[in-house]
Scaffold this motif. Structure first.
Motif, short mmCIF file in Angstrom:
data_model
loop_
_atom_site.label_atom_id
_atom_site.label_comp_id
_atom_site.label_asym_id
_atom_site.label_seq_id
_atom_site.Cartn_x
_atom_site.Cartn_y
_atom_site.Cartn_z
N ASP A 25 0.80 -1.23 0.00
CA ASP A 25 0.00 0.00 0.00
C ASP A 25 0.82 1.27 0.00
O ASP A 25 0.27 2.36 -0.24
CB ASP A 25 -0.93 0.03 1.23
N LEU A 29 -0.53 5.15 2.82
CA LEU A 29 -1.83 4.49 2.88
C LEU A 29 -1.86 3.33 3.86
O LEU A 29 -2.94 2.84 4.21
CB LEU A 29 -2.23 3.99 1.48
N SER A 31 -2.11 1.33 7.13
CA SER A 31 -2.76 1.65 8.41
C SER A 31 -2.36 0.66 9.49
O SER A 31 -2.14 -0.52 9.22
CB SER A 31 -4.28 1.66 8.25
N LEU A 32 -2.28 1.16 10.72
CA LEU A 32 -1.91 0.29 11.84
C LEU A 32 -2.93 -0.81 12.09
O LEU A 32 -2.52 -1.95 12.41
CB LEU A 32 -1.70 1.14 13.09
N THR A 43 -4.59 -4.30 18.37
CA THR A 43 -4.07 -2.95 18.16
C THR A 43 -3.40 -2.43 19.43
O THR A 43 -2.44 -1.65 19.36
CB THR A 43 -5.18 -1.98 17.73
N LYS A 53 3.20 4.85 13.53
CA LYS A 53 3.57 4.18 12.27
C LYS A 53 5.01 4.50 11.89
O LYS A 53 5.72 3.66 11.32
CB LYS A 53 2.60 4.61 11.16
#
Length: 222
Positions: A25, A29, A31-32, A43, A53
């Motif tokens: 990505d 773009l 994402s965690l 998470t 990130k």
């Protein structure tokens, strides 16, 4: 002890998952939550190990840099030799040929190594660290030493040669990642067969080109 082992495994899973997501990505773009799901961890666990990130991307780069350094050590440039031209006994150009072949092969199969290089060139990040920088500096230092040892042809610029090697190896790594290891040695062999005659001093024996070999065996001249 069990908790420490679990923490190490979690970090490793997160780094691998992040490398795959960054490669697919791009950094901006990625994402965690996607990374945590890919790694199979919560998470909360992700944020415990990597609060942002950027820190996760830096860890990917750090792990990838260590991988490149280990390739260099394995081919004979041990810690005592630094960027030394004589680590493996075959001179700086031979060492460069050997390491470049191993690096392209590793880029084809190691997503963390590949992501580490790609993150350094991602326009959405301004990272001056990572394996790309270390590799570029090592190649330049090695070629400068090779020039001092009389291995380079008259008029060859270590700076220009380093740019050609670094850019080519990075490009071959991307190609090899699509076609897997089967084509990686062929790509590097073709590159060096074209570059070495103009790079090496006429009085020196040309380095042995990389090619398929069994683990633990020596390359033999063609």
């Amino acid at each position: 002890m069990v908790r420490q082992v679990r923490a190490v495994r979690t970090r490793r899973a997160l780094v691998c998952a992040a490398a795959e997501v960054f490669a697919e990505d791009g950094y901006a773009l990625a994402s965690l939550p996607v990374i945590s799901r890919r790694a199979g961890v919560s998470t909360g666990a992700l944020h415990f190990h990597f609060p942002s990130k950027d820190l996760l991307a830096r860890e990917v780069e750090a792990v990838a840099t260590v991988s490149v350094q280990r390739l260099v050590v394995r081919e004979g440039a041990g810690a005592g030799a630094g960027a030394g031209a004589g680590g493996g006994g075959g001179g700086g150009l031979q060492l460069l040929v050997d390491v470049s072949g191993d690096l392209v092969a590793a880029l084809a199969v190691d997503p963390v190594l590949r992501a580490g290089f790609e993150l350094g060139g991602d326009p959405s990040r301004k990272s001056a660290e990572g394996p790309g920088r270390w590799w570029s500096e090592w190649v330049h230092a090695l070629l400068c030493e090779a020039q001092g040892a009389g291995e380079l042809a008259r008029g060859v610029s270590p700076e220009a040669a380093a740019v050609a090697v670094v850019a080519s190896v990075a490009g071959f790594g991307r190609l090899a990642s699509r076609h897997r290891v089967r084509s990686s040695s062929h790509l590097v062999e073709q590159f060096w067969s074209l570059l070495l005659p103009g790079l090496a001093a006429p009085s020196r024996r040309l380095p042995v080109l990389p090619g398929p070999r069994a683990a633990g065996t020596d390359r033999t001249p063609r």
